[in-house]
Design a protein around this motif. Structure first.
Motif, short mmCIF file in Angstrom:
data_model
loop_
_atom_site.label_atom_id
_atom_site.label_comp_id
_atom_site.label_asym_id
_atom_site.label_seq_id
_atom_site.Cartn_x
_atom_site.Cartn_y
_atom_site.Cartn_z
N LEU A 219 -74.92 73.64 37.64
CA LEU A 219 -74.93 72.20 37.87
C LEU A 219 -75.27 71.37 36.63
CD1 LEU A 219 -76.84 72.14 41.29
CD2 LEU A 219 -74.37 72.07 40.92
N ALA A 220 -76.00 71.95 35.70
CA ALA A 220 -76.40 71.22 34.50
C ALA A 220 -76.37 72.16 33.31
CB ALA A 220 -77.78 70.62 34.68
N PRO A 221 -75.19 72.70 32.97
CA PRO A 221 -75.12 73.69 31.88
C PRO A 221 -75.67 73.15 30.57
CG PRO A 221 -72.93 72.84 32.44
CD PRO A 221 -73.87 72.37 33.51
N GLY A 222 -76.45 73.99 29.91
CA GLY A 222 -77.02 73.60 28.63
C GLY A 222 -78.35 72.89 28.75
N GLY A 223 -78.75 72.56 29.99
CA GLY A 223 -80.03 71.86 30.17
C GLY A 223 -81.19 72.84 30.05
N PRO A 224 -82.23 72.49 29.27
CA PRO A 224 -83.36 73.42 29.09
C PRO A 224 -84.30 73.42 30.27
CG PRO A 224 -83.80 71.39 27.93
CD PRO A 224 -82.40 71.25 28.51
N SER A 225 -84.99 74.54 30.44
CA SER A 225 -86.08 74.59 31.40
C SER A 225 -87.33 74.04 30.75
CB SER A 225 -86.34 76.05 31.82
OG SER A 225 -86.81 76.79 30.71
N VAL A 226 -88.36 73.79 31.56
CA VAL A 226 -89.63 73.34 31.01
C VAL A 226 -90.20 74.39 30.06
CG1 VAL A 226 -92.04 72.87 31.60
CG2 VAL A 226 -90.22 71.80 32.93
N ALA A 227 -90.07 75.68 30.45
CA ALA A 227 -90.61 76.74 29.61
C ALA A 227 -89.89 76.77 28.27
CB ALA A 227 -90.47 78.09 30.33
N ALA A 228 -88.56 76.64 28.29
CA ALA A 228 -87.79 76.65 27.05
C ALA A 228 -88.14 75.47 26.17
CB ALA A 228 -86.29 76.67 27.37
#
Length: 233
Positions: A219-228
């Motif tokens: 749904l949001a390719p390339g979007g970082p996670s909080v951990a990343a």
């Protein structure tokens, strides 16, 4: 067009799964808007009926229809007992619909792991997880060998902070000390993930986190996670 805050619905049968899944999405897919639907009679009614009946399947499909009518762009069913309804839902609605642990199984099979351990704190969770894992092997890794080790620790179900120690002990007793990765067969064991990984020294995967990462990529390719993002900063 990808929405800036895609709406992800989650249908739960127990309140604990609600909390654990929300925490996973906050960590791995913070851009998502999460919509929680809880029916805390689903498991009791299935147990009383001796399994899924036509009425219970239709009830779950009505819940799924409710979130789809509300604009959900993806759905996660956190109750593994109702996983078989997913195939019907996928045929009826054209958005991603995930079973509770299938993203975790896909991630494990796609990884470099040759020996995977499955751990649980309730007996029915073990064969159910192994069956789902084995069913995905032909599609995900048909040409690479895989050994599956299972471990059960019923003590971990009520041990809270000591759950990781009980799981590690059960894993060692079952001959799983040499596993390349450990899979948690229940959402309720997710709080023990980090401590268990430290004890066994290999990656420990959980269903909610894997589902959040898979849906983030869809749904949001390339979007970082909080951990990343924390690592990058």
């Amino acid at each position: 067009m990808i929405e800036p805050q895609p709406l992800v619905a989650m249908i739960h049968a127990v309140p604990t799964a609600h909390r654990i899944a929300e925490e996973a999405f906050a960590r791995e897919f913070p851009r998502a808007t999460v919509w929680n639907v809880l029916d805390d009679r689903l498991l009791d009614d299935a147990r009383r009926a001796g399994g899924l009946t036509g009425a219970l399947r239709r009830r779950m499909l009505r819940l799924i229809g409710h979130v789809m009518d509300g604009g959900a762009q993806a759905l996660l069913l956190t109750c593994s007992s109702y996983g078989e309804v997913v195939d019907t839902a996928r045929a009826l609605w054209g958005v991603p619909v995930l079973k509770s642990d299938e993203a975790m199984f896909r991630a494990a099979l796609a990884g470099p792991y040759r020996r995977i351990a499955v751990v649980a704190s309730t007996p029915p969770a073990v064969p159910a997880a192994v069956a789902q894992l084995e069913a995905l092997v032909p599609a995900v890794r048909p040409d690479r060998p895989l050994e599956i080790v299972t471990a059960l620790s019923e003590e971990a179900a009520t041990a809270d902070e000591a759950a990781a120690g009980h799981l590690a002990a059960a894993l060692h007793a079952a001959g799983g000390a040499g596993a390349d990765a450990v899979l948690l067969a229940q959402y309720s064991l997710t709080p023990a993930r980090a401590a268990l990984a430290e004890l066994v020294g290999v990656p420990v995967l959980d269903g909610a986190g894997a589902a959040a990462r898979e849906l983030r990529e869809l749904l949001a390719p390339g979007g970082p996670s909080v951990a990343a993002a924390a690592v990058a900063s």
